[in-house]
Design a protein around this motif. Structure first.
Motif, short mmCIF file in Angstrom:
data_model
loop_
_atom_site.label_atom_id
_atom_site.label_comp_id
_atom_site.label_asym_id
_atom_site.label_seq_id
_atom_site.Cartn_x
_atom_site.Cartn_y
_atom_site.Cartn_z
N LEU A 27 0.82 -1.21 0.00
CA LEU A 27 0.00 0.00 0.00
C LEU A 27 0.86 1.27 0.00
O LEU A 27 0.57 2.22 -0.73
CB LEU A 27 -0.95 0.00 1.21
N GLU A 28 1.92 1.26 0.80
CA GLU A 28 2.81 2.42 0.79
C GLU A 28 3.47 2.61 -0.57
O GLU A 28 3.67 3.73 -1.04
CB GLU A 28 3.89 2.27 1.87
N LEU A 29 3.81 1.50 -1.21
CA LEU A 29 4.38 1.57 -2.56
C LEU A 29 3.37 2.19 -3.53
O LEU A 29 3.71 3.07 -4.32
CB LEU A 29 4.80 0.18 -3.05
N ALA A 30 2.11 1.75 -3.45
CA ALA A 30 1.06 2.25 -4.35
C ALA A 30 0.82 3.74 -4.13
O ALA A 30 0.55 4.48 -5.08
CB ALA A 30 -0.23 1.46 -4.15
N GLU A 31 0.90 4.19 -2.87
CA GLU A 31 0.70 5.62 -2.59
C GLU A 31 1.79 6.46 -3.22
O GLU A 31 1.56 7.57 -3.69
CB GLU A 31 0.65 5.85 -1.07
N TRP A 32 3.00 5.93 -3.24
CA TRP A 32 4.15 6.65 -3.80
C TRP A 32 4.19 6.59 -5.32
O TRP A 32 4.54 7.56 -6.00
CB TRP A 32 5.44 6.05 -3.22
N ALA A 33 3.79 5.45 -5.88
CA ALA A 33 4.06 5.15 -7.29
C ALA A 33 3.05 5.76 -8.26
O ALA A 33 1.89 6.01 -7.90
CB ALA A 33 4.10 3.64 -7.49
N ASP A 34 3.50 5.96 -9.51
CA ASP A 34 2.60 6.28 -10.63
C ASP A 34 2.21 5.01 -11.39
O ASP A 34 1.17 4.96 -12.03
CB ASP A 34 3.30 7.23 -11.61
N VAL A 35 3.07 4.02 -11.34
CA VAL A 35 2.82 2.75 -12.02
C VAL A 35 3.17 1.62 -11.06
O VAL A 35 4.20 1.69 -10.39
CB VAL A 35 3.74 2.58 -13.27
N LEU A 36 2.31 0.62 -11.01
CA LEU A 36 2.60 -0.58 -10.22
C LEU A 36 2.86 -1.73 -11.18
O LEU A 36 2.02 -2.01 -12.04
CB LEU A 36 1.41 -0.97 -9.34
N ILE A 37 4.00 -2.40 -11.02
CA ILE A 37 4.29 -3.58 -11.83
C ILE A 37 4.35 -4.79 -10.89
O ILE A 37 5.14 -4.81 -9.94
CB ILE A 37 5.63 -3.43 -12.58
N ILE A 38 3.50 -5.76 -11.17
CA ILE A 38 3.38 -6.92 -10.29
C ILE A 38 4.31 -8.02 -10.77
O ILE A 38 4.13 -8.56 -11.87
CB ILE A 38 1.92 -7.41 -10.26
N ALA A 39 5.32 -8.33 -9.97
CA ALA A 39 6.36 -9.28 -10.40
C ALA A 39 6.75 -10.24 -9.28
O ALA A 39 7.81 -10.85 -9.35
CB ALA A 39 7.60 -8.50 -10.87
N HIS A 40 5.90 -10.38 -8.26
CA HIS A 40 6.25 -11.30 -7.17
C HIS A 40 5.73 -12.71 -7.47
O HIS A 40 5.00 -12.93 -8.42
CB HIS A 40 5.67 -10.80 -5.84
N ARG A 41 6.16 -13.67 -6.65
CA ARG A 41 5.65 -15.03 -6.77
C ARG A 41 4.26 -15.06 -6.15
O ARG A 41 4.11 -15.10 -4.93
CB ARG A 41 6.58 -16.02 -6.06
N ALA A 42 3.25 -15.02 -7.00
CA ALA A 42 1.88 -14.96 -6.51
C ALA A 42 1.37 -16.37 -6.22
O ALA A 42 1.54 -17.27 -7.03
CB ALA A 42 0.99 -14.29 -7.55
N ASP A 43 0.77 -16.54 -5.05
CA ASP A 43 0.15 -17.83 -4.72
C ASP A 43 -1.04 -17.57 -3.80
O ASP A 43 -1.48 -16.43 -3.64
CB ASP A 43 1.17 -18.79 -4.11
N GLU A 44 -1.58 -18.63 -3.22
CA GLU A 44 -2.80 -18.48 -2.41
C GLU A 44 -2.58 -17.59 -1.18
O GLU A 44 -3.50 -16.96 -0.69
CB GLU A 44 -3.32 -19.86 -1.97
N THR A 45 -1.31 -17.54 -0.69
CA THR A 45 -1.07 -16.76 0.53
C THR A 45 -1.17 -15.26 0.28
O THR A 45 -1.37 -14.49 1.21
CB THR A 45 0.33 -17.05 1.11
#
Lengths: 304, 305
Positions: free
Chosen positions: B182-200
């Motif tokens: 959330l803090e990243l989103a408040e700062w950023a103009d663009v969000l790039i999703i690059a993490h290992r996404a899973d059920e957690t």
């Protein structure tokens, strides 16, 4: 009484506020005395007879880097300076050039078309076993402000950069080629970023396109005249090259109907310089040139 | 007699020839003895029951970085090692992430649609001519693994500021660290999703994140569809909570929510992030290296634990 600044194109209230202390601003193009500055764009014809209508004209300030329809010789004869805003939109144009390259090489528009048509991937080999951008030879035609910004951006993709320019740039360690053809022979992608005019019309012709090869891509953010569009359309149809990304066209805003049917070309409507930051930087450059003239200082962007 | 290497997915003759000196290569999934290696992908995976059908199995080698359907606990209990090809396709995925960002922010697909429809720039001139530039923006990357780093390196070349959220701060990068998404989103103009996404971390990108990103914000996803709450994203794209998005992955792919198909401010690609021949070659080579290491009794280069 203040001298008059003539606006051939509207640039907004913020621009006008910057010059209002020194000039009365007018959009009335009727020939008359008292007009000292003209703000225009390169593709509006500004010739000797036009200049003769404004005997007090001292500066023609072009918004943008183009000045192709300004008669520089006629201006010089009349002691009128000509300026442009070269470099002010370089980053913005370079960003789109890279965007077109990635869209063309990685099938972004084609993929979007397939999904919207309910087909998911369409041609599997094209979508999943395409050559990567990383590692490719990127050839840039023209190493001005825009060409440099493109090179800096593409170097971030772990690519090799080469360029053709009238002269070798000693401050760059990218590989220099003495002709567009030699560059195309080496390159996987050609990005056209030079100042295109009648002297180098169709620099990218059938021979250059063939030299690029069947996995090659061509990106043009310079000027439609830089490419022989007949040769390009044939090459895209018969697989002489793999794809193209075009922001500029011969005869724009008309686009050759053949392009509209091809799925290996990405088309954008001349939006290379189209960001608010580029607009602000170009406005500021016009103001700087006009105020330099008004105050008798050297002009930052004189065209000769 | 040579041990058997089982291929759960076809990877081509050239790939198989890497193994024929050492293994019988088979695509027959019938439970039996003699099978020492399984080459598969994370989406297919293997559970304990499957593993019990192959009592000599020593290695499950995943082609790609995913291993979400491999039961790691079951493998461990049976002494079976699991490997992936993490990082092998990082540059290729990062290239597409930047392509989606540029396409979304600079209206490449929208512009192409306008021209093909005979409209040149379309009715909304301001959208294509007075848009915020990419240069100078704040680029927020979620997940600073191999792919996130490559994205950061590429975006830094665009004269941008790069920031990131990751479970831990990385000491070897000088980009700004944020301790929550959330803090990243408040700062950023663009969000790039690059993490290992899973059920957690399902729906990490929710309505609150989109609101924090703001009306000029763009979201790019090359990770996994489940990372984004698609209901919230569709609403945010429809009502202008954010400006645009570039998506290579979807919650229920290959099915794409019909709402996306009619939106002009989203760029859609059919999960082609890793889809280059160089990435395929690098992933193949990584599988080969892991299988050989197991056969030679050496440490596995990409063991998943």
């Amino acid at each position: 009484m203040k001298p008059i600044l003539l606006l051939a194109i509207p640039l907004g209230k913020a621009f006008e506020a910057n010059v209002a202390d020194y000039f009365d601003i007018s959009t009335d193009m009727t020939p008359r005395a008292g007009v000292e500055a003209l703000v225009t764009v390169g593709n509006i014809v500004t010739d000797g007879p036009f200049m003769d209508g404004f005997p007090n004209l001292k500066i023609i300030a072009c918004f943008g880097s183009g000045y192709e329809n300004i008669d520089i010789t006629a201006a010089k004869l009349r002691n009128i300076k000509v300026t442009n805003t070269v470099g002010a939109n370089a980053s913005t144009v370079a960003d789109l050039a890279v965007g077109l390259l990635l869209a063309s090489m990685r099938n972004i528009v084609y993929g979007d078309q397939n999904i919207r048509a309910g087909q998911w991937r369409g041609n599997l080999a094209r979508m999943l076993f395409t050559p990567s951008v990383t590692g490719r030879h990127i050839g840039i035609i023209g190493m001005g402000a825009i060409g440099r910004k493109i090179g800096e951006r593409m170097a971030g993709f772990e690519t090799k950069i080469g360029y053709f320019n009238r002269s070798m740039k000693v401050d760059l360690r990218w590989r220099y080629f003495p002709s567009a053809l030699k560059l195309a022979t080496w390159a996987d992608v050609l990005i056209i970023a030079h100042r295109a005019d009648d002297s180098n019309r169709h620099m990218v012709n059938a021979e250059v396109i063939k030299a690029l090869g069947k996995e090659g891509h061509i990106i043009n953010i310079a000027h439609g005249n830089a490419i022989d569009e007949d040769a390009l359309i044939a090459a895209l149809k018969d697989g002489t090259i793999a794809g193209a990304g075009l922001d500029v066209f011969q005869g724009e805003p008309n686009v050759r109907p053949e392009f509209l049917q091809l799925n290996n070309v990405v088309l954008t409507p001349h939006i290379g310089g189209g960001t608010r930051e580029a607009f602000a930087a170009m406005s500021a450059a016009v103001v700087n040139n006009i105020m330099a003239m008004a105050k008798g200082r050297a002009l930052p962007n004189e065209v000769t | 007699m040579k041990p058997t290497l089982l291929l759960a997915i076809p990877l081509g003759k050239a790939f198989e020839q890497n193994f024929t000196d050492r293994y019988e290569v088979s695509a027959d999934m019938t439970p039996r003895s003699g099978v020492e290696v399984l080459v598969t992908i994370g989406a297919i995976g293997a559970d304990g029951t499957f593993m019990d059908g192959f009592p000599d199995l020593k290695l499950i080698s995943c082609f790609g970085s995913g291993y979400e359907s491999v039961d790691l606990t079951a493998a461990k209990a049976r002494g079976i090692k699991v490997t992936n090809t993490v990082g092998a396709n990082a540059a290729t995925v990062a290239d597409l992430a930047v392509g989606l960002l540029l396409a979304s922010m600079r209206h490449v697909v929208y512009g192409d649609q306008q021209i093909r429809a005979g409209h040149w720039r379309g009715k909304n001139m301001a959208k294509v001519l007075f848009t915020p530039s990419v240069t100078g923006r704040k680029i927020g990357i979620i997940g600073l693994g191999a792919i996130g780093r490559k994205i950061g390196e590429r975006m830094a070349a665009f004269e941008t500021e790069v920031g990131y959220f990751n479970r831990s701060k990385k000491d070897d990068v000088n980009w700004q660290y944020f301790s929550t998404p959330l803090e990243l989103a408040e700062w950023a103009d663009v969000l790039i999703i690059a993490h290992r996404a899973d059920e957690t971390n399902r729906h990490m990108i929710n309505a609150a994140m989109m609101k924090a990103l703001g009306p000029e914000g763009h979201i790019v996803n090359i990770s996994r569809g489940s990372a984004i709450d698609e209901d919230a994203l569709i609403a945010a794209l429809q009502d202008g909570t954010i400006a645009g998005a570039g998506l290579d992955v979807f919650e229920d792919e290959p099915n794409v929510r019909p709402e996306f198909l009619t939106l002009p401010n989203v760029v859609l690609t059919p999960h082609i992030g890793g889809g280059t021949r160089e990435a395929f070659a690098a992933m193949s080579a990584t599988v080969v290296a892991n299988v050989y290491a197991m056969g030679d009794g050496k440490p596995l280069p990409n063991e998943v634990i």
